[in-house]
Scaffold this active site. Structure first.
Site, PDB file in Angstrom:
ATOM      1  N   HIS A  90       0.818  -1.205   0.000  1.00  0.00           N
ATOM      2  CA  HIS A  90       0.000   0.000   0.000  1.00  0.00           C
ATOM      3  C   HIS A  90       0.857   1.262   0.000  1.00  0.00           C
ATOM      4  CE1 HIS A  90      -4.079  -1.416   0.317  1.00  0.00           C
ATOM      5  NE2 HIS A  90      -3.845  -2.139   1.389  1.00  0.00           N
ATOM      6  N   CYS A  93      -0.062   2.857  -5.159  1.00  0.00           N
ATOM      7  CA  CYS A  93      -0.360   4.260  -5.496  1.00  0.00           C
ATOM      8  C   CYS A  93      -1.760   4.721  -5.136  1.00  0.00           C
ATOM      9  CB  CYS A  93      -0.053   4.554  -6.950  1.00  0.00           C
ATOM     10  SG  CYS A  93       0.562   6.235  -7.190  1.00  0.00           S
TER      11      CYS A  93
END
Length: 263
Positions: free
Chosen positions: A78, A133
């Site tokens: 993440h 992203c």
């Protein structure tokens, strides 16, 4: 000349209810490729990939390299953000990577990465490949290998790990990779634009990051001696696609883009 690599993959994010599925496979896949190309590879997977461990491993890799050496760092997991307190971010946010212990507030910020990468010796080639992203939408490309299950975004909203009193109100959209362009490394290969998601999904029944899967597929089809720019252009034949609206990015010195991949 020595070649060293660190491959990080984090599926398990305790305390966030936001586990992923393809990041550890990504790390294994990058490790296998880099090992085959002569790199000494170290992995950090899930619980081993705490912030302290990530910083220590990156520091060892960067500070141990000498002029002419090549360093590759891959990260699958993440991305997130925190409010900018130094005033150097136009969007009011510092972007960062999410270690395994993110729920304890252990985010690895872009400013910290910039300081770490700045410690390298002159002449050390550094490539950072990050498959994580934020959000966006584009329609192009082809994805016949993709399983029909809905992909999951590799973005961890700050509200899932950061206290409500620390969240700014009315801030513009996050730019998870905004700070990485300031790094001292030669090249950054990112899974998507600042305003897009990188997707965690499955291909032929096996979990992977979409960017990792297609980056490796594109590289396998290139001739020996192909450059990073050649590789980047080949990835663009797969991403973005209708099901995977993410646009990979290549950032770095113009000369470095023409270096042979992983040499």
């Amino acid at each position: 000349m020595s070649k060293s690599a660190l491959c990080i993959g984090i599926n398990d994010y305790p305390g966030t209810d936001s586990d992923l599925s393809g990041c550890v496979n990504d790390a294994h896949d990058w490790s296998a490729l880099l090992d085959g190309r002569g790199f000494a590879v170290r992995q950090l997977l899930d619980a081993a990939a705490t912030k302290a461990s990530m910083v220590a491993a990156m520091t060892d890799l960067i500070t141990g390299a000498r002029s002419g050496d090549s360093v590759v760092i891959t990260y699958s997991g993440h991305g997130t953000w925190v409010p900018d307190t130094s005033g150097d971010e136009p969007d009011g946010r510092d972007e960062g990577l999410c270690p395994h212990d993110i729920a304890d507030g252990q985010v690895l910020l872009d400013d910290e990465l910039a300081e770490l990468f700045a410690r390298r010796d002159a002449g050390v080639r550094v490539v950072l490949i990050s498959d994580s992203c934020h959000s966006g939408s584009v329609i192009r490309g082809r994805d016949p290998d993709l399983d029909p299950a809905a992909p999951r975004a590799r973005f961890l909203p700050p509200a899932l790990w950061l206290g409500a009193d620390a969240l700014p109100s009315g801030a513009p959209p996050a730019r998870v990779f905004g700070g990485f362009t300031r790094l001292g490394g030669d090249l950054l290969l990112a899974g998507c634009r600042d305003a897009e998601f990188s997707w965690d999904t499955r291909f032929r029944g096996r979990p992977n990051g979409a960017f990792t899967y297609y980056a490796l597929k594109a590289l396998a089809g290139l001739a020996p001696g192909a450059s990073y720019l050649d590789w980047f252009r080949a990835i663009g034949t797969f991403l973005p696609s209708t099901s995977l609206p993410q646009t990979p990015q290549l950032s770095g010195a113009r000369g470095a883009r023409h270096f042979p991949v992983f040499e």
